[in-house]
Design an enzyme around this catalytic site. Structure first.
Site, PDB file in Angstrom:
ATOM      1  N   ILE A 171     -12.994  -4.946   1.389  1.00 24.48           N
ATOM      2  CA  ILE A 171     -12.446  -3.592   1.452  1.00 24.48           C
ATOM      3  C   ILE A 171     -11.672  -3.452   2.756  1.00 24.48           C
ATOM      4  O   ILE A 171     -12.183  -3.810   3.828  1.00 24.48           O
ATOM      5  CB  ILE A 171     -13.568  -2.535   1.389  1.00 24.48           C
ATOM      6  CG1 ILE A 171     -14.307  -2.639   0.047  1.00 24.48           C
ATOM      7  CG2 ILE A 171     -12.995  -1.128   1.579  1.00 24.48           C
ATOM      8  CD1 ILE A 171     -15.570  -1.822  -0.013  1.00 24.48           C
ATOM      9  N   THR A 223      -0.623   1.668   6.730  1.00 22.93           N
ATOM     10  CA  THR A 223      -0.360   0.501   5.896  1.00 22.93           C
ATOM     11  C   THR A 223      -0.223  -0.723   6.785  1.00 22.93           C
ATOM     12  O   THR A 223       0.476  -0.692   7.798  1.00 22.93           O
ATOM     13  CB  THR A 223       0.922   0.674   5.054  1.00 22.93           C
ATOM     14  OG1 THR A 223       1.189  -0.558   4.361  1.00 22.93           O
ATOM     15  CG2 THR A 223       2.123   1.053   5.897  1.00 22.93           C
ATOM     16  N   THR A 234       0.844  -1.189   0.000  1.00 22.29           N
ATOM     17  CA  THR A 234       0.000   0.000   0.000  1.00 22.29           C
ATOM     18  C   THR A 234       0.882   1.243   0.000  1.00 22.29           C
ATOM     19  O   THR A 234       1.932   1.250   0.617  1.00 22.29           O
ATOM     20  CB  THR A 234      -0.877   0.005   1.262  1.00 22.29           C
ATOM     21  OG1 THR A 234      -1.736  -1.126   1.231  1.00 22.29           O
ATOM     22  CG2 THR A 234      -1.728   1.265   1.345  1.00 22.29           C
ATOM     23  N   TRP A 269      -2.336  -4.668   8.088  1.00 25.94           N
ATOM     24  CA  TRP A 269      -3.480  -5.570   8.048  1.00 25.94           C
ATOM     25  C   TRP A 269      -4.741  -4.756   8.326  1.00 25.94           C
ATOM     26  O   TRP A 269      -5.057  -4.408   9.450  1.00 25.94           O
ATOM     27  CB  TRP A 269      -3.284  -6.683   9.078  1.00 25.94           C
ATOM     28  CG  TRP A 269      -4.195  -7.855   8.891  1.00 25.94           C
ATOM     29  CD1 TRP A 269      -5.324  -7.911   8.145  1.00 25.94           C
ATOM     30  CD2 TRP A 269      -4.040  -9.149   9.468  1.00 25.94           C
ATOM     31  NE1 TRP A 269      -5.899  -9.138   8.195  1.00 25.94           N
ATOM     32  CE2 TRP A 269      -5.131  -9.930   9.016  1.00 25.94           C
ATOM     33  CE3 TRP A 269      -3.102  -9.725  10.321  1.00 25.94           C
ATOM     34  CZ2 TRP A 269      -5.298 -11.255   9.395  1.00 25.94           C
ATOM     35  CZ3 TRP A 269      -3.278 -11.051  10.692  1.00 25.94           C
ATOM     36  CH2 TRP A 269      -4.353 -11.800  10.239  1.00 25.94           C
ATOM     37  N   GLY A 270      -5.462  -4.455   7.243  1.00 26.72           N
ATOM     38  CA  GLY A 270      -6.528  -3.464   7.277  1.00 26.72           C
ATOM     39  C   GLY A 270      -7.644  -3.697   8.267  1.00 26.72           C
ATOM     40  O   GLY A 270      -8.186  -2.747   8.846  1.00 26.72           O
TER      41      GLY A 270
END
Length: 353
Positions: A248, A270, A219, A272-273
């Protein structure tokens, strides 16, 4: 007696004038130069190209130099805009464009593939002066998703658009539309195939990709302070390799992947979303600064080194505050990163040194 006193006073007066004259002449020119530089409007910029298990032993010299060269190209692009009096928002966009156009990073041209073999792109941008923001998710044919996020911010009543609707809006705004094949890179496609193979061995979790833990991911993001004292931040990504169900992550989520507030700081995340969303990481850093009075460095350390790991998440952030202080905090083995201040001093990093 009066004549003696008068004569003494006259001598004292002349002596004082001579000392004053000498003092005014003996000014250090370097001191004046330093004062002049300190009085110039402050500005700065900081970027990331993703965080993860980035180890020197896994990186060839040529690839390392390629990453460093692209990070330098990107940050100099934004720094030049700021030095010439441009806005933080413009600097963030153009800096991210450089990384979006490079296959080195998991963003636009170098985006990872979904389980279906597609590229689904997310991005967001925020203006620290107004708290206005724009974001897009799941777009497949917009060359530079960060530019679309900007258009959502300034030319719509919304904050977040997704999928076909976001793509239609991009066409209406005259943004560059490309064939989805533009985003194909062999390296990313092979990574998706490896992730598929791992699933067959027993990992059935919908969003989890073991490569997040075992390999680097990229990212991209940027945060900037301009000469007018305004902050901005932006983030752009292809998401997780092998993601399913139109997953998402945090990158298009204001407060998780991106946040900017002139009172405090500008942040791009940036990692692990899912955990950055749960921890509202970008906003949490700003809130800690505002409500607890912590410095940028202390706030980012508390969130990234303590709160995020307690949730089970890993990754990093880049941030700049309203005074130009910069933080590049991460709890992974490495993070592609760079920063430049108003004096043009450049710092580039990859590993956890």
């Amino acid at each position: 007696m009066k004549k003696i006193l008068l004569l003494f006073s006259l001598i004292l007066f002349i002596s004082c004038n001579e000392n004053t004259s000498k003092t005014s002449v003996d000014v250090d020119p370097k001191s004046e130069e330093t004062t002049e530089n300190d009085s110039l409007p402050n500005f700065g910029i900081v970027i990331h190209g993703g965080a993860g298990t980035i180890l020197k032993e896994n990186m060839s010299d040529s690839l390392e130099q390629a990453y460093k060269a692209k990070l330098e190209e990107a940050i100099r692009t934004g720094h030049e805009i700021l030095a010439n009096g441009g806005t933080a928002l413009e600097a963030v966009q153009r800096t991210i464009n450089v990384m979006e156009d490079s296959p080195l990073f998991n963003s636009a041209k170098g985006a990872v593939f979904t389980n279906e073999g597609k590229n689904e792109l997310d991005a967001s941008i925020m203006d620290g002066a107004t708290l206005n923001a724009g974001a897009v998710a799941g777009v497949t044919n917009v060359k530079n998703p960060i530019n679309l996020a900007y258009e959502v911010m300034v030319n719509s009543d919304h904050v977040l658009l997704s999928g076909k609707g976001a793509e239609q809006f991009a066409k209406e705004q005259g943004l560059e539309i490309v064939d989805p094949e533009y985003f194909y890179t062999e390296r990313r496609f092979k990574a998706m195939e490896r992730a598929r193979d791992r699933e067959k061995t027993g990992n059935k979790t919908a969003f989890y990709d073991p490569l997040i833990k075992d390999e680097k991911f990229g990212t991209v993001g940027c945060a900037a302070l301009d000469k007018n004292g305004n902050l901005a931040a932006g983030t752009s990504t292809g998401g997780m390799s092998n993601k399913k169900y139109n997953r998402i992550g945090d990158s298009p989520i204001i407060g998780a992947g991106t946040y900017a507030n002139n009172k405090t700081c500008a942040v791009s995340s940036t990692g692990w979303g899912e955990y950055f969303i749960r921890g509202v990481v970008a906003y949490d850093i700003s809130a800690i600064m505002e409500y607890k009075g912590l410095s940028l460095q202390d706030a980012t350390h508390e969130v990234i080194q303590k709160k995020l790991p307690e949730l089970g998440g890993d990754g990093g952030i880049i941030a700049i505050d309203h005074e130009g202080n910069v933080s590049m905090e991460f709890n992974t083995a490495g993070m592609y990163r760079a920063t430049m201040n108003k004096n043009g001093e450049l710092k580039i990093g990859i590993y956890g040194e």
